[in-house]
Scaffold this motif. Structure first.
Motif, mmCIF file in Angstrom:
data_model
loop_
_atom_site.group_PDB
_atom_site.id
_atom_site.type_symbol
_atom_site.label_atom_id
_atom_site.label_comp_id
_atom_site.label_asym_id
_atom_site.label_seq_id
_atom_site.Cartn_x
_atom_site.Cartn_y
_atom_site.Cartn_z
ATOM 1 N N TYR A 238 48.154 172.791 35.561
ATOM 2 C CA TYR A 238 46.863 172.559 36.187
ATOM 3 C C TYR A 238 46.572 171.068 36.144
ATOM 4 C CZ TYR A 238 41.845 172.731 37.022
ATOM 5 O OH TYR A 238 40.589 172.529 37.520
ATOM 6 N N ALA B 1 44.145 168.440 36.233
ATOM 7 C CA ALA B 1 42.695 168.341 36.091
ATOM 8 C C ALA B 1 42.174 167.089 36.780
ATOM 9 C CB ALA B 1 42.314 168.343 34.612
ATOM 10 N N THR C 102 30.348 170.493 36.253
ATOM 11 C CA THR C 102 30.954 170.996 35.020
ATOM 12 C C THR C 102 32.407 171.379 35.259
ATOM 13 O OG1 THR C 102 28.820 171.893 34.451
ATOM 14 C CG2 THR C 102 30.674 172.692 33.189
ATOM 15 N N GLY C 103 33.263 170.997 34.330
ATOM 16 C CA GLY C 103 34.669 171.385 34.417
ATOM 17 C C GLY C 103 35.490 170.498 35.319
ATOM 18 N N CYS C 104 34.950 169.365 35.760
ATOM 19 C CA CYS C 104 35.708 168.539 36.690
ATOM 20 C C CYS C 104 36.697 167.637 35.974
ATOM 21 C CB CYS C 104 34.767 167.711 37.572
ATOM 22 S SG CYS C 104 33.903 166.420 36.682
ATOM 23 N N GLY C 105 36.474 167.380 34.699
ATOM 24 C CA GLY C 105 37.437 166.551 33.971
ATOM 25 C C GLY C 105 36.824 165.318 33.342
ATOM 26 N N LYS C 106 35.529 165.359 33.100
ATOM 27 C CA LYS C 106 34.857 164.206 32.502
ATOM 28 C C LYS C 106 35.313 164.007 31.056
ATOM 29 C CE LYS C 106 30.739 165.981 33.301
ATOM 30 N NZ LYS C 106 31.056 167.279 33.925
ATOM 31 N N SER C 107 35.299 165.111 30.287
ATOM 32 C CA SER C 107 35.751 165.011 28.892
ATOM 33 C C SER C 107 37.213 164.590 28.846
ATOM 34 C CB SER C 107 35.592 166.358 28.182
ATOM 35 O OG SER C 107 34.268 166.789 28.242
ATOM 36 N N THR C 108 37.978 165.134 29.767
ATOM 37 C CA THR C 108 39.402 164.814 29.831
ATOM 38 C C THR C 108 39.603 163.306 29.986
ATOM 39 O OG1 THR C 108 39.807 166.955 30.847
ATOM 40 C CG2 THR C 108 41.505 165.292 31.132
ATOM 41 N N PHE D 295 47.448 169.836 32.530
ATOM 42 C CA PHE D 295 47.584 170.741 31.386
ATOM 43 C C PHE D 295 48.609 171.805 31.734
ATOM 44 C CE2 PHE D 295 43.167 169.241 31.039
ATOM 45 C CZ PHE D 295 43.225 168.703 29.770
HETATM 46 N N1 LIG Z 1 43.488 171.948 26.693
HETATM 47 C C1 LIG Z 1 43.352 172.374 27.963
HETATM 48 N N2 LIG Z 1 44.239 173.237 28.505
HETATM 49 C C2 LIG Z 1 44.126 173.651 29.792
HETATM 50 N N3 LIG Z 1 43.129 173.284 30.612
HETATM 51 C C3 LIG Z 1 42.203 172.438 30.140
HETATM 52 C C4 LIG Z 1 42.261 171.938 28.785
HETATM 53 N N4 LIG Z 1 41.205 171.115 28.592
HETATM 54 C C5 LIG Z 1 40.531 171.110 29.762
HETATM 55 N N5 LIG Z 1 41.128 171.891 30.692
HETATM 56 C C6 LIG Z 1 40.690 172.089 32.071
HETATM 57 O O1 LIG Z 1 40.520 170.831 32.671
HETATM 58 C C7 LIG Z 1 39.348 170.808 33.446
HETATM 59 C C8 LIG Z 1 38.457 169.678 33.007
HETATM 60 O O2 LIG Z 1 37.931 169.930 31.722
HETATM 61 P P1 LIG Z 1 36.867 168.972 31.052
HETATM 62 O O3 LIG Z 1 37.374 167.598 31.068
HETATM 63 O O4 LIG Z 1 36.535 169.547 29.735
HETATM 64 O O5 LIG Z 1 35.624 169.126 32.046
HETATM 65 P P2 LIG Z 1 34.154 168.520 31.919
HETATM 66 O O6 LIG Z 1 33.981 167.674 33.138
HETATM 67 O O7 LIG Z 1 33.211 169.677 31.950
HETATM 68 O O8 LIG Z 1 34.072 167.754 30.644
HETATM 69 C C9 LIG Z 1 38.690 172.173 33.321
HETATM 70 O O9 LIG Z 1 38.999 172.906 34.474
HETATM 71 C C10 LIG Z 1 39.342 172.772 32.113
HETATM 72 O O10 LIG Z 1 39.471 174.155 32.288
#
Ligand SMILES: Nc1ncnc2c1ncn2[C@@H]1O[C@H](COP(=O)(O)OP(=O)(O)O)[C@@H](O)[C@H]1O
Ligand SMILES: [Mg+2]
Lengths: 261, 274
Positions: B28, B30, B50-56, B21
């Motif tokens: 960053y 991710a 949490t925040g490791c990048g699962k949703s990503t 991102f």
């Molecule tokens: N649109 C974005 N812009 C910048 N950073 C992002 C964005 N979306 C997610 N991140 C960062 O990427 C990392 C992974 O996010 P995410 O996949 O949502 O985590 P999780 O595992 O909780 O689902 C987090 O550190 C988040 O801050």
């Protein structure tokens, strides 16, 4: 406090105010009227005048003119505001270019435009509509623009995952959320459409409630001024009631239908 | 799905997928070099802090997010744009608030060209399957959190997607409701075993539902650090399977990995910063 007690209190306050007005203007206290008739008229005279206005039917034409102006200003202002708000929300570059101009235009007290509109559109209905449009447009524009930019990205992503194309997204996501923001500014925009109409009439017209009040003021007919104000107030209450019932019907899906922006 | 070669393509395959991102100094990373494959009727759960990048990662598979590197394939085809074979159950509420539950489910059939009357009838059927037959006329705000998730589940499943992406779908629900939703999901899934990629931060939930649990390390540059096959018998019932002694053995093994790898990542980070 339950409903009937509340109503009783409200009626009580109205009666007390009317009584003070009546006593002040028609009963000499130590030979002195502390609310002289010339400046305050009397409640009986004012109500009598209102009654007469409706019975003789003179008021209907004026009400109709004001209503027409309000409705036109509302419709034109809302459609333009929603359309441009929608367009800008989807084209951030365009919005960035026009941002200072919109802010400047919106900061202008609209009353100063009234004479120009009269010059451009004459003393008839359209100069009042123009004034109302300049007020309504910005309310709806900012509401729709801001609202659409805050359209939940998750709802949008979900709709795209369901396979919706641009036309379907428009129909099921963008359009309903635009309408929502138009409706959420409904009370304010109808109110401002009315302000535009009445102020425009007040500053120069041949008909309408604003014109009625202005005429009465011109000849120091205080009874006429108060009567005009009462008719105007009744008119506003009626319109507000209509707007509320439309809103309740259209925004059933909302947690708080009365929520205002 | 036409098959061109003998061995069928996996439903999902990620090879050295990297997601970043921002740009320049604010860049960053991710997810870095994540590898993952999901079979055509396999239920895979992803766990990680949490925040490791699962949703990503799910967004990459869905086509909502373009990876900076590596390759993501769905049914053998490179991911580009929103992927039609995927259904996505979002972490947040994603129902259209201006539509009733039934309309929300029925509208999912519109892109497929199903006539509205038929779509509504089928939507009613799906509402019944998720236990909301009597709630079709309610708007989302008139439903509880769990009920909204059921509507979203019906909305996703009515399209009959071949791959189900679910992002902590039961996250905000209470424990009882979660177990019920888990059972409902297993029930619906067992009918025609689609590929599932299920994200959760709840290890127990992952084990109870999945055929395989993969562990992600903490970010930045999160990757997949371990995989565990879950050979618990099916059909399962969430509250029953939890009591199985085997369940605990598996749980302990995965937790060791999770803890150890998170610690390793943490140390690597601290070392890199020093
Ligand atoms: N649109 C974005 N812009 C910048 N950073 C992002 C964005 N979306 C997610 N991140 C960062 O990427 C990392 C992974 O996010 P995410 O996949 O949502 O985590 P999780 O595992 O909780 O689902 C987090 O550190 C988040 O801050
Ligand atoms: Mg997440």
């Amino acid at each position: 406090m339950n409903r009937s007690t509340l109503l009783a209190w409200q009626v009580g306050v109205a009666v007390a105010l009317l009584a003070i007005w009546h006593v002040g203007s028609s009963v000499p206290i130590f030979g002195f009227y502390f609310m002289p008739k010339f400046f305050f008229s009397t409640p009986a005279d004012v109500l009598g005048r209102v009654w007469k206005m409706f019975v003789t039917g003179v008021v209907w034409r004026h009400l109709w003119i004001t209503l027409t102006e309000t409705a036109l200003a509302f419709v034109i202002g809302s459609v333009a505001g929603a359309g441009i708000g929608f367009w800008f929300a989807r084209k951030p570059k365009l919005a960035a270019i026009f941002d200072p101009f919109l802010k400047a235009a919106n900061s202008l007290p609209r009353v100063v435009l009234a004479p120009i509109f009269m010059l451009w559109f004459g003393l008839g209905v359209w100069s009042k509509v123009a004034l109302g449009v300049t007020l309504v447009f910005f309310i709806v524009f900012f509401n729709v623009y801001q609202g659409l930019r805050e359209t939940s990205p998750v709802v949008l992503a979900n709709a795209r995952m369901l396979g919706m194309n641009d036309r379907q997204l428009m129909r099921h996501v963008y359009w309903p959320s635009t309408l929502t923001w138009v409706f959420s500014s409904l009370h304010a925009s109808v109110g401002f459409a009315l302000v535009g109409a009445v102020v425009g009439e007040y500053l120069g017209a041949a008909a309408g409630l604003g014109y009625l009040i202005h005429e009465a003021e011109g000849v120091f007919d205080v009874t006429g001024v108060f009567a005009g104000m009462i008719v105007l107030a009744l008119f506003v209450i009626a319109i507000d009631w209509a707007v509320t019932s439309i809103e309740n019907r259209l925004l059933v899906w909302r947690p708080q239908p009365h929520q205002q922006s | 799905m036409p098959q061109t070669n003998a061995t069928p393509d996996p439903a999902v395959s990620l090879e050295r997928v990297t997601v970043a991102f921002g740009a320049g100094a604010a860049r960053y990373v991710a997810v870095a070099d994540a590898d993952l494959a999901v079979g055509t009727s396999e239920f895979v759960a992803i766990v990680g802090p949490t925040g490791c990048g699962k949703s990503t990662l799910l967004n990459v598979v869905a086509g909502l997010l373009k990876p900076a590197g590596g390759s993501a394939r769905v049914q053998g085809a490179e991911v580009s744009g929103v992927m039609a074979p995927c259904g996505y159950l979002f972490q947040q509420d994603a129902l259209m608030p201006w539509k009733t539950a039934r309309d929300n489910v029925a509208v999912a059939l519109e892109p497929k060209g199903v006539a509205r009357a038929e779509a509504l009838a089928r939507a009613q059927g799906w509402l019944a399957k998720v236990g909301l037959a009597l709630f079709g006329d309610r708007y989302p705000h008139q439903l509880s959190g769990g009920q909204r998730k059921r509507v979203a589940l019906a909305q996703m499943l009515i399209r009959d997607p071949q791959i189900l992406l679910m992002d902590e779908p039961f996250g905000p629900l209470d424990a009882q409701t979660r177990a019920l939703m888990g059972d409902l999901l297993l029930d619906l899934w067992s009918a025609d075993r689609k590929a599932v990629l299920f994200v959760t931060h709840d290890l127990e939930e992952a084990i109870a539902l999945a055929d395989r649990v993969v562990v992600m390390s903490a970010g930045p540059a999160a990757r997949i650090v371990a995989e565990h096959a879950i050979d618990l018998p099916r059909p399962r019932e969430i509250n029953e399977i939890r009591l199985d002694p085997k369940f605990h053995t598996i749980q302990r093994a995965i937790w060791n990995d999770l803890r150890e790898e998170v610690l390793k990542t943490y140390q690597a980070q601290a070392g890199g910063a020093a």
